[in-house]
Structure formats: structure tokens, C-alpha cells
Design a protein around this motif. Structure first.
Motif, PDB file in Angstrom:
ATOM      1  N   PHE A   1      14.144  28.471 -41.313  1.00 21.64           N
ATOM      2  CA  PHE A   1      13.151  28.496 -39.253  1.00 21.64           C
ATOM      3  C   PHE A   1      11.137  28.564 -39.594  1.00 21.64           C
ATOM      4  O   PHE A   1      10.471  27.967 -38.291  1.00 21.64           O
ATOM      5  N   MET A   2      11.188  27.412 -40.623  1.00 21.45           N
ATOM      6  CA  MET A   2       9.821  27.280 -41.100  1.00 21.45           C
ATOM      7  C   MET A   2       9.221  26.343 -39.950  1.00 21.45           C
ATOM      8  O   MET A   2       8.222  26.924 -39.138  1.00 21.45           O
ATOM      9  N   PRO A   3       9.952  25.616 -39.282  1.00 21.17           N
ATOM     10  CA  PRO A   3       9.630  24.383 -38.564  1.00 21.17           C
ATOM     11  C   PRO A   3       9.325  24.689 -36.750  1.00 21.17           C
ATOM     12  O   PRO A   3       8.861  24.192 -36.401  1.00 21.17           O
TER      13      PRO A   3
ATOM     14  N   GLY B   1       9.044  29.229 -28.025  1.00 21.31           N
ATOM     15  CA  GLY B   1       9.711  28.720 -28.623  1.00 21.31           C
ATOM     16  C   GLY B   1      10.612  29.769 -28.964  1.00 21.31           C
ATOM     17  O   GLY B   1      11.498  29.691 -28.862  1.00 21.31           O
ATOM     18  N   LEU B   2      10.292  30.580 -29.679  1.00 21.46           N
ATOM     19  CA  LEU B   2      11.123  32.667 -29.847  1.00 21.46           C
ATOM     20  C   LEU B   2      11.605  31.997 -28.144  1.00 21.46           C
ATOM     21  O   LEU B   2      12.516  32.328 -28.379  1.00 21.46           O
TER      22      LEU B   2
ATOM     23  N   TYR C   1      18.233  26.453 -31.249  1.00 21.01           N
ATOM     24  CA  TYR C   1      16.653  25.647 -32.978  1.00 21.01           C
ATOM     25  C   TYR C   1      15.969  24.563 -32.145  1.00 21.01           C
ATOM     26  O   TYR C   1      15.022  24.433 -32.611  1.00 21.01           O
ATOM     27  N   THR C   2      16.481  23.638 -31.626  1.00 19.17           N
ATOM     28  CA  THR C   2      16.125  22.537 -31.568  1.00 19.17           C
ATOM     29  C   THR C   2      15.066  22.620 -30.890  1.00 19.17           C
ATOM     30  O   THR C   2      13.834  21.824 -30.323  1.00 19.17           O
TER      31      THR C   2
ATOM     32  N   LEU D   1      10.823  21.375 -31.141  1.00 17.48           N
ATOM     33  CA  LEU D   1       9.942  20.859 -30.147  1.00 17.48           C
ATOM     34  C   LEU D   1       8.794  21.857 -29.549  1.00 17.48           C
ATOM     35  O   LEU D   1       8.008  20.896 -29.739  1.00 17.48           O
ATOM     36  N   ILE D   2       9.246  22.770 -28.572  1.00 19.89           N
ATOM     37  CA  ILE D   2       8.245  23.281 -28.150  1.00 19.89           C
ATOM     38  C   ILE D   2       6.935  23.727 -29.230  1.00 19.89           C
ATOM     39  O   ILE D   2       5.274  23.371 -29.262  1.00 19.89           O
TER      40      ILE D   2
END
Length: 726
Positions: A609-611, A674-675, A714-715, A719-720
Motif C-alpha cells: 500500500f506504499m504506492p 485516494g483513501l 486500489y487502482t 492513480l489519484i
């Protein structure tokens, strides 16, 4: 010495409970009042289960009569013995004894809707071929009278070969006594004669049975002749040979499709019978009748639909709050009582944080479930639900669904579990699965605490024109869920669930007043199913998560905590000491969580989840929130050393100040957006997964739903964060 008193009770007042001596199946068209009549006859003496190997529910109840008891079986409504949807096919298979463990009934209680004789008589003619005792309950007679329909029961009985017809009003109970008397003697009722609608068909089947010495019921031979590709047709061909079967088919059908030929004969007979038995009487123009006709028009009905839906959501979110707060208060009070009674340790934590919190996490949703289903039952029993589905049919067809998917998807805004259960009204299996997989995208109430926390912490509280920015972000998340659900349905209906366009044709039922007893029975049944199916899974997983978050315990952390408390006792005043002790315990709890199995899992998956910009603490909160999203805020509070009893503003400040080891903030705007998208699209609800498993009778679809929604969540978050951090 006490006095002995004798009480005298009349013999006729003593109730004797008997065991059922025969099984009677209730059969009828959908919306014919069949379930209402079933509930009237059985009361609370009923059970719900699934037929072996399928997800169609079997409702059975006991009818206690004067001299005997009967088992009543309520099947899903059907229009004919052809059976187009999965539910209809299973209902027909149960009727004809084709399902293992479900024997053919000893008799039939046919429910005939007085306002739709045209449809009901078609099915009744087919059922007469079963040669079983039949009693007909003529329902909706009050609605027929209100519409000016007069039915000659004597003439209709004569055309049905003497089958007895009993007018009833199931909502009020009128006519039930006579119907019960008829059911008491159903074992002595002779089998129906050959139907008038197509006697040549029945005689041809009997002749085929006699010539080939078949040990087959007439109805099986008739179904084999009507459906050449069915297993019954194969059996008939093996026993009789191809020649006699082909000759009978050519004699009866010629070049015409068998089912079309049957429909032409039977409906021609029905048309003639209705000319003799059904008459339109003058109907007085009353304001009520005018109002109902006005509501059946498209625009008024559409406006009323959205008004009712607004009322439903208001009720689900507002009316349920006091009850949910009461359940939350009760579970918290019980957990505190356990914590104060038992010494600190694993047992106290297991009972208060595992068992009590696990059960409470299930029960807290019960008020929303009951209120939502109360409205659905009222709308269904009043006849409005069918109209709502019809109104939205055109819009839903653009994504490959029909109007029957509207109500379940709207229900998902409260909770996906009852919404998925509500998809049982959809006859086509492909449409039903597509709706089930789209429903979890809708923003349920469990997502709101997460949205509220993150929006309050990182979205500025300012206006954009006339609107508040935080409110617009929340609206955007709702629209994002709708877009995800509809897009998913559109993709599935053009790929894995590709099939013919959904057919949505049905007779609109009359408006009618719901029966209170029926509503309560259905409501209790829905509550029981929810608690049994979803509750047990949530409870077990919540206890597992507690174990992962509690073990192993580091003795050094506890020793340091005790030492720090002793030092604080000598320094602070009583008021200051209480705050300091709470802060020290929260810090110790965070340290214990960090080295627990859950904390280690968070650190283990942190590279994944680092990315997305998440550290191990956010990852651990996401893992802990898998059983139910609503625990995420409490887990974050513990992880960030705030504690479950802290004010939300404290957690907001902690999130804002959270940072990486190099001092960079963790919760940046791209990371938060993103979250939010991840929680909007990811399937983090074990109750929903369990319900999908139960409703589809397979692990294939829940595994697909979880994988698909996790991947796109996740994707999207990736991206965000990556694009927003450039």
C-alpha cells in the motif's frame, strides 16, 4: 392451610395441537394475495428454509383445524408450469415432485385473484392435469367489488368441473372459516375432471399412458409433450419409442409450437368462460377512485415515487438513530461493566472487546434493517413497489437491467445486506447477479463515519457558491458509488452475464391496504434471517480480529506503563493525573497494537500500500476494517494513541499531524482522496460477502466481487495519489 380451588374450563375452549397429517401446497400467480392468505392461516406457526441445493426459500406452516392439522407450503408465485425464471422453475419442480426431499403435495390450495381471473384460470387449468384434490380461494374480492367486477361463482365452478371456490378477503379474514372447513375435508375431495379448455390433449396423454403401460402421472406425460427437450420427454421417448410420441405431437400440435398451441386453446376457453361469469357493474365516481386513477399516470406516479424514496431514506437514517444509539449505549455499558468487574487481562478484553463488541456490531444495524424492510413490505403489499419498478424500467435498461433492480439498489444506501436479499424479486438469474454485484457500490451507512472523519479533517469548511464544499465532496462520493455500481452492471451484462435483454412484463396489482399481521410476520422473518446469516459471520470475524489485535502481549510495554503511572502519581494533581493516565494507557495500547499480529500484518503489507501513500498504521486500520467498515475509526483512534473514547476532534488533529519518519505528512490531499475512493469502491464487509455467498449459492461470485472491487479501488487510489503527488 391453603384452600384448594377448582377451575372449570369448557371443552370447546381447550386447544389441542395436532401433527400435520397431509401436505397442502399454496399455488397462485404473483401478487395474488397468496402469502397474505398463508400468514392468515398459519400465523406464527411457520418456518423458512431453502430447498435442497437451491437458494429459493421454502415457507412451511401448520394449519390447526378442528379435527386435524395440515402442513401448508407457500411456493413462489408462478404464471404457468413452463417456468421462465429460476424461482419459477424450482417452484414447478417442487409442485411436480422433481426435487429430492420434496415429495408431491397431497392437495392444492389454489389462490385465484378476482381482479385477474384471466391469468389465474390459465394456471388452474394446467394444475387440474395433476389429478390432485384442489380447493380454490378467490382472493381480492373486495378489490373486485370496488372496481365494479361481479363474478358468478356458481357458473365458474360448473366450468371447472365442480371444483369448490371460496371467496375470501385475506387482509380482513372474511371467508376464512368456510375455507378452513373445506380444507379439513380436502382428503375426500375427488380429483378434478378433464379440463374443458383442451380435453383432446388430456385424452391423448391418457391414451399414450394406456398403450405403453406407463407408470407415469398424466401431468408428466403432458409436460413431456409440451417440452420436447426436457428430461421428461427423454424418459417418455425411452419408454414409448419415438413413433407413438411423434404421432401424438403431430396430431395435437401440427407445425405449431406446442406451448403456443396450448396457450391458444386455453385462453380461448378462458375468454368464453369470462363472458359468462364476469360482469362489470356500474361504478360510482368517488374521489378515492379518481385519485387512484390519477396516481397511475406516469408523472404523478414518478413524483410520488421520489417522495416516498426520500421518506424511506429519511426514516432509515433518522428514525433508526435513537434505537442504534440505544443499542450502542447498551453494549458500551455492558462492556464497561465487564471491564470494571473482571481484572485487566485477556479474559476481560475478550468478553468486552471481542464478544460484546462483536455482537453489538451486528445488533446496531438491526433498526435500519427493520425500518428499511418495513417500508419495502408496505410498498410491496400495497401494490406500489410494482409500479416503482415499472417507472424506472426504461432508465435501468440502459445498463442492461430492468426496473426490478431499482428497489434493491436503492436499499443499498442503508445496507447492502438487506439490499442483496431484496434481489430475490428479480426472476432472471443474470439480472439478479448483476444487481447483487452492483449493490455493494452504493454508499451504505457504514461508510459515513469514515467519510465524515476524513472530510472533516482534510476538506476545508467553506462555501462554493451556495453549497458547502464538504457537503459537495460527500455528494460526490455518493455519486461515485452509483457510477461504480451502474458501470459494473453495464460491463457484466455485456460480458460474463451476457444474455437476452431482460423481459419485464407483468400485471400491475391493485392498490390495497397491507395487513398488519402479514407485515409483522414478514418483518420478523427478515430480522431472523439477517441475524442468522450475517450476524454469525460478523461475530466470528470480529472475535478473530480482536485476537489478532490483542496478541501477543509485550510485558515490557506493560511494565513501562506501570512505572510511568507511578511517577505521574507523585507529580500531578488528581485531575491532571486522570488525563495523564488516560494518555499513558492510550500510548501503551498503541504500542501493544503495533507489535500485535495485526500490527505486524500492517507492517508486512505496508509495501503493497506504499504506492497509495499509506503507512503501516493506515494499512492495519484497513485490514481491521474488513469485517465491518464502522470499526475503522476506532482502530485509527487506538493506533494513533487517541483511544476509543476520545473526541473526534482529537483524532482529526492526530491525523493531520501524522507523519513519515522523515517528517513528511502522511495524510496529504491526494492520499486522502485516494483513501476515500478506496473505501467508496472496495468491498470491506464480510456480512455482504457472506450474503452474496448465500444468495448465489456459490463462492464464485463473492470471491469475484471482493477481488474486482479491491482491484478497482486500489487502482483508483493509486492513480489519484501518484498523479496528485507529481
Amino acid at each position: 392451610m391453603s384452600e384448594i380451588r377448582t377451575a372449570h374450563v369448557a371443552v370447546d375452549k381447550i386447544t389441542i395441537r395436532r401433527r400435520p397429517t397431509a401436505s397442502i401446497t399454496l399455488v397462485g400467480n404473483p401478487n395474488s394475495g397468496k402469502s397474505t392468505l398463508f400468514n392468515r392461516l398459519t400465523g406464527l406457526r411457520q418456518t423458512t428454509a431453502n430447498y435442497p441445493g437451491v437458494t429459493v426459500e421454502k415457507h412451511t406452516g401448520t394449519l390447526q383445524l378442528t379435527s386435524c392439522a395440515l402442513e401448508l407450503v407457500d411456493l413462489p408465485g408462478i404464471y404457468c408450469l413452463g417456468g421462465f425464471s429460476a424461482d419459477e422453475r424450482i417452484a414447478v419442480d417442487v409442485l411436480l415432485g422433481r426435487i429430492a426431499g420434496a415429495a408431491r403435495p397431497d392437495g392444492l390450495l389454489f389462490v385465484l385473484d378476482a381482479t385477474h381471473l384471466y391469468q389465474g384460470l390459465y394456471l388452474l387449468q394446467q394444475l387440474m392435469e395433476m389429478q390432485l384434490p384442489i380447493v380454490v380461494a378467490l382472493t381480492m374480492t373486495d378489490a373486485a367489488s370496488a372496481n365494479g367486477i361481479d363474478i358468478s361463482i356458481e357458473v365458474l365452478q360448473r366450468h371447472l368441473g365442480g371444483i369448490r371456490i371460496y371467496p375470501v378477503v385475506a387482509t380482513s379474514g372474511r371467508g376464512l372459516d368456510a375455507l378452513k372447513e373445506a380444507l379439513e375435508t380436502i382428503a375426500t375431495v375427488p380429483a378434478p375432471s378433464i379440463p374443458e379448455s383442451w380435453p383432446e390433449f388430456s385424452l391423448a396423454a391418457d391414451d399414450l399412458i394406456a398403450r405403453a403401460s406407463l407408470v407415469l402421472p398424466r401431468i408428466d406425460v403432458i409436460q413431456a409433450l409440451l417440452h420436447p427437450d426436457s428430461p421428461q420427454a427423454v424418459t417418455l421417448w425411452e419408454k414409448c419409442g419415438d413413433g407413438p410420441v411423434v404421432a401424438v405431437r403431430e396430431q395435437l400440435f401440427g407445425d405449431e409450437p406446442p406451448q403456443a398451441c396450448e396457450a391458444r386453446h386455453r385462453y380461448r376457453w378462458i375468454h368464453g368462460v369470462l363472458r359468462e361469469t364476469q360482469h362489470q357493474t356500474p361504478l360510482l365516481e368517488q374521489y378515492g377512485a379518481r385519485g387512484l386513477r390519477w396516481l397511475n399516470q406516469p408523472w404523478p406516479a414518478t413524483v410520488l415515487f421520489f417522495v416516498i424514496m426520500a421518506l424511506v431514506f429519511q426514516a432509515v437514517f433518522s428514525w433508526a438513530t435513537p434505537f442504534m444509539d440505544g443499542i450502542d449505549f447498551g453494549t458500551s455499558l455492558l462492556a464497561d461493566a465487564v471491564g470494571s468487574t473482571l481484572p485487566d487481562g485477556a479474559i476481560s478484553s475478550f468478553i468486552s472487546d471481542g464478544v460484546i463488541a462483536g455482537v453489538g456490531s451486528v445488533l446496531i444495524f438491526l433498526p435500519q434493517i427493520l425500518i428499511l424492510f418495513l417500508f419495502i413490505i408496505l410498498l410491496e403489499d400495497s401494490g406500489f413497489l410494482a409500479r416503482a419498478a415499472f417507472l424506472m424500467d426504461r432508465a435501468m435498461r440502459s445498463v442492461g437491467l430492468s426496473g426490478q433492480s431499482v428497489i434493491p439498489m436503492l436499499s443499498s444506501f442503508a445496507c447492502a445486506v438487506p439490499a442483496i436479499m431484496a434481489t430475490r424479486v428479480i426472476p432472471d438469474r443474470r439480472d439478479r447477479i448483476a444487481t447483487i454485484l452492483a449493490a455493494p457500490f452504493m454508499t451504505c451507512s457504514a461508510r459515513l463515519p469514515i467519510y465524515a472523519l476524513l472530510i472533516a479533517a482534510f476538506v476545508p469548511d467553506r462555501n462554493v457558491g451556495w453549497f458547502n464544499l464538504q457537503g459537495l465532496v460527500l455528494l460526490g462520493l455518493y455519486l461515485l458509488g452509483i457510477a461504480g455500481g451502474l458501470t459494473t452492471a453495464w460491463i457484466l451484462k455485456r460480458s460474463a452475464l451476457r444474455g437476452p435483454k431482460p423481459q419485464f412484463a407483468f400485471a400491475l396489482p391493485e392498490f390495497r391496504s397491507p395487513n398488519l399481521q402479514t407485515v409483522l410476520i414478514k418483518l420478523l422473518d427478515r430480522a431472523r434471517i439477517f441475524l442468522k446469516r450475517a450476524g454469525s459471520v460478523i461475530f466470528v470475524v470480529a472475535v478473530i480480529v480482536w485476537g489478532l489485535a490483542y496478541f501477543p502481549r509485550a510485558q515490557e510495554i506493560q511494565t513501562d506503563l506501570d512505572s510511568a503511572i507511578q511517577k505521574a502519581t507523585a507529580i500531578y494533581t488528581p485531575d491532571e493525573l486522570e488525563r495523564e493516565v488516560r494518555s499513558l494507557k492510550n500510548s501503551a495500547a498503541a504500542d501493544q497494537l503495533a507489535q500485535s499480529y495485526l500490527g505486524r500484518a500492517g507492517r508486512f503489507v505496508e509495501p503493497v500500500f506504499m504506492p497509495l501513500g499509506w503507512d503501516w498504521r493506515v494499512s492495519a486500520a484497513v485490514i481491521a476494517g474488513f469485517p465491518a467498515r464502522e470499526v475503522v475509526v476506532a482502530v485509527m483512534g487506538t493506533i494513533y494513541a487517541v483511544g476509543e473514547d476520545a473526541e473526534e476532534t482529537s483524532l482529526v488533529e492526530k491525523l493531520r499531524s501524522a507523519s513519515w519518519p522523515d517528517g513528511r505528512p502522511i495524510f496529504t490531499v491526494p492520499m486522502v482522496l485516494g483513501l476515500l475512493l478506496f473505501y467508496a469502491w472496495c468491498l470491506q464487509c464480510v456480512a455482504t460477502i457472506a450474503t452474496i455467498r448465500r444468495e448465489t449459492n456459490s463462492w464464485r461470485w463473492p470471491v469475484f466481487a471482493w477481488t474486482y472491487m479491491t482491484v478497482i479501488g486500489y487502482t483508483g487510489a493509486f492513480l489519484i495519489y501518484q498523479l496528485g503527488s507529481l
